[in-house]
Design an enzyme around this catalytic site. Sequence first.
Site, short mmCIF file in Angstrom:
data_model
loop_
_atom_site.label_atom_id
_atom_site.label_comp_id
_atom_site.label_asym_id
_atom_site.label_seq_id
_atom_site.Cartn_x
_atom_site.Cartn_y
_atom_site.Cartn_z
CD GLU A 244 -2.67 -1.50 2.37
OE1 GLU A 244 -3.90 -1.45 2.41
OE2 GLU A 244 -1.97 -1.83 3.36
CD GLU B 109 -3.12 -5.95 4.40
OE1 GLU B 109 -2.52 -4.87 4.39
OE2 GLU B 109 -3.22 -6.68 3.38
#
Length: 251
Positions: free
Chosen positions: A105, A125
């Site tokens: 990210e 995640e």
Amino acid sequence: MVLTETAGNVLVITLNRPAARNAATAQMALDMARILDEFEADDELFVAVLTGAGETFCSGMDLKAFLRGERPSIPGRGFLALTEAPPSKPIIAAVEGYALAGGFETMLACDLVVAAETAKFGIPEVKRGLVAAAGGLVTLPERTHRAVAVEMALTGDIYPAEFGQRNGFVNRITGAGEALDGALELAQKIAANGPLAVRVSKQIITESADWPSADKFSRQRVLSDPVFESSDAKEGAAAFAEKRDPQWTGR
């Protein structure tokens, strides 16, 4: 834990926890906030390159620190002080090895990505009962096809560099160990251009995604007209006519 050096008008930022695969900590986020503020304020720096020490770009959040209640984010600025509020100047990610979770990210928050052919990407995640809330769910769909973003987010799988280039979030692929050199080459090409023009071009591309179609050119003029009236615009034209390199001031 975050190092800096300059190469002409380019700032090189290095995440420096190689023994922990550059897993991000709260201190690293504070370091990044300071470094990015200084980068923005320095008129002699036109472009930044973000990379990781060792053989990994960034493996994401330090999960051991997370269990102690620590988060590597800055309110209003996001993961490593970058994902929610990137600088107005261009920033390039130079990726070796893994760019995972928050590391991926963070890479997405950069304007351009140069990756080694051995680089690996993913937002795993969900495999840890978490969500990719630092940009994987909102920024990734803007950088690639929605279906690709959904697959990456819901499977948590790891993908190779070629997949990233094919799906639009990697600009260039280099040989292993050559990502930083490739990113610096790209950065120097950008830094050779008018810094005001570069910064405003990035601003227009970023902001125009939310502009109504009927207003796009009128809103663009508000930002672009001052560039045409700037000292740099006059210098660029004069340098072309006089067959010399321009001397930019960013004004």
